[in-house]
Design a protein around this motif. Structure first.
Motif, PDB file in Angstrom:
ATOM      1  N   ALA A  65    -146.987  39.896 -16.033  1.00 25.91           N
ATOM      2  CA  ALA A  65    -148.407  39.835 -15.681  1.00 25.91           C
ATOM      3  C   ALA A  65    -149.249  40.659 -16.646  1.00 25.91           C
ATOM      4  O   ALA A  65    -150.334  40.232 -17.078  1.00 25.91           O
ATOM      5  CB  ALA A  65    -148.613  40.309 -14.250  1.00 25.91           C
ATOM      6  N   ARG A  66    -148.757  41.844 -17.016  1.00 30.98           N
ATOM      7  CA  ARG A  66    -149.519  42.694 -17.940  1.00 30.98           C
ATOM      8  C   ARG A  66    -149.641  42.054 -19.313  1.00 30.98           C
ATOM      9  O   ARG A  66    -150.711  42.083 -19.937  1.00 30.98           O
ATOM     10  CB  ARG A  66    -148.848  44.067 -18.061  1.00 30.98           C
ATOM     11  CG  ARG A  66    -149.124  45.009 -16.894  1.00 30.98           C
ATOM     12  CD  ARG A  66    -148.781  46.441 -17.277  1.00 30.98           C
ATOM     13  NE  ARG A  66    -147.380  46.574 -17.640  1.00 30.98           N
ATOM     14  CZ  ARG A  66    -146.413  46.869 -16.776  1.00 30.98           C
ATOM     15  NH1 ARG A  66    -146.703  47.040 -15.500  1.00 30.98           N
ATOM     16  NH2 ARG A  66    -145.174  46.994 -17.181  1.00 30.98           N
ATOM     17  N   GLU A  67    -148.535  41.472 -19.794  1.00 33.92           N
ATOM     18  CA  GLU A  67    -148.581  40.851 -21.123  1.00 33.92           C
ATOM     19  C   GLU A  67    -149.460  39.599 -21.134  1.00 33.92           C
ATOM     20  O   GLU A  67    -150.119  39.307 -22.134  1.00 33.92           O
ATOM     21  CB  GLU A  67    -147.166  40.504 -21.603  1.00 33.92           C
ATOM     22  CG  GLU A  67    -146.346  41.717 -22.000  1.00 33.92           C
ATOM     23  CD  GLU A  67    -146.983  42.504 -23.139  1.00 33.92           C
ATOM     24  OE1 GLU A  67    -147.334  41.899 -24.173  1.00 33.92           O
ATOM     25  OE2 GLU A  67    -147.132  43.727 -22.997  1.00 33.92           O
ATOM     26  N   ARG A  68    -149.469  38.863 -20.045  1.00 39.20           N
ATOM     27  CA  ARG A  68    -150.370  37.706 -19.952  1.00 39.20           C
ATOM     28  C   ARG A  68    -151.829  38.162 -20.000  1.00 39.20           C
ATOM     29  O   ARG A  68    -152.668  37.544 -20.663  1.00 39.20           O
ATOM     30  CB  ARG A  68    -150.104  36.927 -18.659  1.00 39.20           C
ATOM     31  CG  ARG A  68    -148.973  35.928 -18.775  1.00 39.20           C
ATOM     32  CD  ARG A  68    -148.624  35.316 -17.427  1.00 39.20           C
ATOM     33  NE  ARG A  68    -149.774  34.774 -16.729  1.00 39.20           N
ATOM     34  CZ  ARG A  68    -150.305  33.566 -16.945  1.00 39.20           C
ATOM     35  NH1 ARG A  68    -149.777  32.759 -17.860  1.00 39.20           N
ATOM     36  NH2 ARG A  68    -151.341  33.142 -16.242  1.00 39.20           N
ATOM     37  N   GLU A  69    -152.116  39.260 -19.313  1.00 38.35           N
ATOM     38  CA  GLU A  69    -153.484  39.776 -19.314  1.00 38.35           C
ATOM     39  C   GLU A  69    -153.862  40.339 -20.689  1.00 38.35           C
ATOM     40  O   GLU A  69    -154.992  40.173 -21.161  1.00 38.35           O
ATOM     41  CB  GLU A  69    -153.640  40.854 -18.243  1.00 38.35           C
ATOM     42  CG  GLU A  69    -155.048  41.409 -18.131  1.00 38.35           C
ATOM     43  CD  GLU A  69    -155.198  42.399 -16.999  1.00 38.35           C
ATOM     44  OE1 GLU A  69    -156.285  42.984 -16.860  1.00 38.35           O
ATOM     45  OE2 GLU A  69    -154.217  42.603 -16.241  1.00 38.35           O
ATOM     46  N   ARG A  70    -152.891  40.978 -21.331  1.00 38.67           N
ATOM     47  CA  ARG A  70    -153.177  41.636 -22.612  1.00 38.67           C
ATOM     48  C   ARG A  70    -153.261  40.653 -23.765  1.00 38.67           C
ATOM     49  O   ARG A  70    -154.152  40.773 -24.634  1.00 38.67           O
ATOM     50  CB  ARG A  70    -152.094  42.684 -22.904  1.00 38.67           C
ATOM     51  CG  ARG A  70    -152.401  43.584 -24.098  1.00 38.67           C
ATOM     52  CD  ARG A  70    -151.330  44.642 -24.260  1.00 38.67           C
ATOM     53  NE  ARG A  70    -150.097  44.085 -24.760  1.00 38.67           N
ATOM     54  CZ  ARG A  70    -149.822  43.906 -26.059  1.00 38.67           C
ATOM     55  NH1 ARG A  70    -150.730  44.221 -26.984  1.00 38.67           N
ATOM     56  NH2 ARG A  70    -148.661  43.427 -26.444  1.00 38.67           N
ATOM     57  N   THR A  71    -152.355  39.663 -23.801  1.00 41.15           N
ATOM     58  CA  THR A  71    -152.293  38.766 -24.957  1.00 41.15           C
ATOM     59  C   THR A  71    -152.662  37.323 -24.637  1.00 41.15           C
ATOM     60  O   THR A  71    -152.830  36.518 -25.546  1.00 41.15           O
ATOM     61  CB  THR A  71    -150.878  38.780 -25.580  1.00 41.15           C
ATOM     62  OG1 THR A  71    -149.958  38.105 -24.710  1.00 41.15           O
ATOM     63  CG2 THR A  71    -150.403  40.201 -25.826  1.00 41.15           C
ATOM     64  N   GLY A  72    -152.718  36.978 -23.354  1.00 40.85           N
ATOM     65  CA  GLY A  72    -153.130  35.636 -22.967  1.00 40.85           C
ATOM     66  C   GLY A  72    -152.015  34.697 -22.558  1.00 40.85           C
ATOM     67  O   GLY A  72    -152.271  33.677 -21.926  1.00 40.85           O
ATOM     68  N   GLU A  73    -150.764  35.033 -22.882  1.00 36.34           N
ATOM     69  CA  GLU A  73    -149.681  34.098 -22.577  1.00 36.34           C
ATOM     70  C   GLU A  73    -148.332  34.807 -22.650  1.00 36.34           C
ATOM     71  O   GLU A  73    -148.157  35.762 -23.408  1.00 36.34           O
ATOM     72  CB  GLU A  73    -149.684  32.934 -23.582  1.00 36.34           C
ATOM     73  CG  GLU A  73    -148.656  31.856 -23.288  1.00 36.34           C
ATOM     74  CD  GLU A  73    -148.682  30.745 -24.320  1.00 36.34           C
ATOM     75  OE1 GLU A  73    -148.764  29.571 -23.917  1.00 36.34           O
ATOM     76  OE2 GLU A  73    -148.617  31.055 -25.533  1.00 36.34           O
ATOM     77  N   VAL A  74    -147.389  34.325 -21.838  1.00 35.26           N
ATOM     78  CA  VAL A  74    -145.983  34.727 -21.953  1.00 35.26           C
ATOM     79  C   VAL A  74    -145.144  33.453 -21.929  1.00 35.26           C
ATOM     80  O   VAL A  74    -145.386  32.548 -21.116  1.00 35.26           O
ATOM     81  CB  VAL A  74    -145.563  35.678 -20.819  1.00 35.26           C
ATOM     82  CG1 VAL A  74    -144.040  35.831 -20.787  1.00 35.26           C
ATOM     83  CG2 VAL A  74    -146.224  37.041 -20.985  1.00 35.26           C
TER      84      VAL A  74
END
Length: 511
Positions: free
Chosen positions: A291-300
């Motif tokens: 969830a954090r990486e999706r918020e930070r970079t836009g996608e996982v």
């Protein structure tokens, strides 16, 4: 009013309900299984992918893995019960009785490994184990001379008198001109095995019918619930390249167990910097990191380039193909509501705090999962506790009490009433009672959910619509989750941030 008076009434037809019916029938009881399902895939058990964990030659390490994944909140006695009974239950029911053909490796079973497991101990059939277990189980029960299965049949409420449960009001769904046919069904004992609460959330790996019926009915009857704050979010549900999907599906944890890795929009693998076990950390840890990486970079994306994905996971490869996803480019994923670790409080035999009411499976809080469930233990828990609950539920006389049938006395519901309220409920839960929670937001959610439940209650007093009762059950269950979350400190999948947020997980060492 029906003439059926079973020794044991089982509500639900997933693996826990099937196991309860089998356990009771083996004790000589006449069993009635009432299920909302009209086809196997209506039950969450049919959707299970990864497999079923078993005790091999490592009972101590299996128990240690369960406790570690639970963030130390698992009940030790319940864990011991699960581990001690796992192999016998699997051998007896799944292998000897049903003849499930689990995948092999040429020399025996192809035991898989998933997140937070320290060893390979998971029996599986490709990545669609649930259907290969549940469908033969249902067929076995439908051919059993002591078991009757009523499909398209919903339990609306429990029949209670002075702290004892005497059966349930069942909506048979086959009334005149499409009207509900509600009947009082009395039973010696009642077993709830109604599955999860996915319909309370906008994105879930559960089928649509997972409306928390068993939890809500038991709670409204006065049964104790526990650990309702522990709602597990699976870290890898397919969400489409735009971050949303009308056809989500779970990407099994087994994919990460075989070498799949998580990368962000920049192509960077991030889990090694979060936890020593990287992608095989406990589910709650991985879900928050995704969830954090999706918020930070836009996608996982789940990178499966090092696997022979089509050969190792043909069912998942087919799902990807159906949605135009090329696994070689990575599978876009996001956390999704997956499993309720709490539920109706039960003991080691599935007994609730109400006389002659039992519960098993996801709607029951056995204590095994604590604050976070270890992968591939849900089918196992449903099997073990279902058998034990079914056996314990036998031997009671059927007692008829006053139970006036609910009747519709008012006109039909306003158009789209249930659909509109469900969307409101899901919005509240997604926004305020999701993966990370804030104390102030939980108070807002509780107040809003109480108002929503009040609106729904105004209609349930005079109407017996199945959809309306499902909405009521979802509201009651959501309110239990929000209240428990606001009263509990962070642990496992219940994470309070209170505006500060999390920047790094605390690694959970194995005991």
């Amino acid at each position: 009013m029906t003439d059926e008076k079973p020794d044991v009434l089982v509500v639900g037809s997933g693996i826990a309900g099937c196991a309860a019916a089998l356990g009771a029938a083996r004790e000589g009881a006449d069993v009635l299984v009432a299920t909302k399902a009209t086809k196997p895939e209506d039950a969450t058990s049919d959707w299970a992918q990864g497999g079923i964990a078993v005790t091999r030659d490592d009972p101590a390490s299996f128990a240690a893995d369960i406790r570690a994944a639970s963030d130390g909140e698992a009940d030790p006695e319940s864990v011991d019960t699960l581990v001690a009974n796992a192999r016998e239950a699997v051998d007896d029911v799944l292998l000897d009785t049903l003849g499930v053909e689990f995948d092999g490796d040429g020399d025996g079973y192809d035991f898989g490994r998933e997140a937070a497991h320290s060893a390979r101990r998971i029996l599986h059939v490709d990545a669609s184990t649930g259907r290969h277990v549940l469908r033969p189980f249902l067929a076995h029960l439908q051919a059993h001379d002591r078991v009757t299965v009523l499909e398209d049949t919903a339990a609306l409420d429990l029949i209670t008198h002075e702290g004892r449960v005497h059966g349930a009001y069942l909506d048979r769904g086959d009334g005149i001109d499409g009207e509900a046919a509600v009947e009082s069904v009395f039973a010696g004992a009642t077993v709830l095995a109604t599955g999860g609460i996915g319909a309370c959330y906008g994105r879930s790996t559960n089928p649509e019918g997972a409306t928390g019926d068993g939890v809500a009915m038991a709670a409204l009857a006065g049964a104790e619930t526990a650990d309702m704050q522990y709602v597990q979010f699976h870290p890898t549900a397919y969400v489409g390249s735009d971050g949303e999907s009308d056809e989500p599906f779970l990407v099994s944890e087994a994919v990460r167990g075989e070498g799949g890795v998580l990368v962000n929009a920049d192509g960077e693998r991030f889990m090694p910097g979060v936890h020593p076990d990287a992608e095989l950390a406990p589910r709650d840890v991985v879900a928050r990191a995704v969830a954090r990486e999706r918020e930070r970079t836009g996608e996982v994306r789940l990178d499966v380039s090092k696997l022979d994905f089509a050969a190792e996971f043909p069912d998942l490869a087919a799902l990807c193909a159906d949605r135009g996803v090329d696994p070689a480019e990575g599978i876009p994923v996001a956390p999704s509501e997956h499993f309720l670790c709490g539920g109706v409080a039960v003991d080691g035999r599935g007994r609730t705090s109400l006389d002659r009411l039992f519960a098993a499976g996801e709607c029951a809080r056995t204590g095994v999962h604590g604050a976070n469930r270890l992968a591939s233990t849900s089918l196992l828990e449903g099997l073990v506790w279902g058998l034990r609950a079914g056996e314990a539920a036998t031997g009671h006389e059927v007692e008829r009490v006053e139970a006036p049938l609910p009747r519709d006395s008012d006109p039909a519901l306003p158009p789209s009433f249930a659909e509109t309220k469900f969307r409101r409920l899901q919005t509240l839960m997604d926004e305020y009672v999701g993966l990370e929670r804030d104390s102030a937001d939980l108070q807002r959610a509780t107040a809003a959910l109480m108002r929503l439940k009040g609106e729904v209650d105004a209609y349930t007093r005079t109407r017996t619509s199945r959809g309306l009762y499902e909405l009521r059950n979802a509201c009651v269950t959501a309110l239990l989750v929000a209240r428990a979350a606001s009263e509990s400190p962070s642990a496992g999948c219940h994470r309070l941030v209170d505006g500060e947020g999390d920047t790094q997980e605390e690694p959970r060492a194995r005991p």
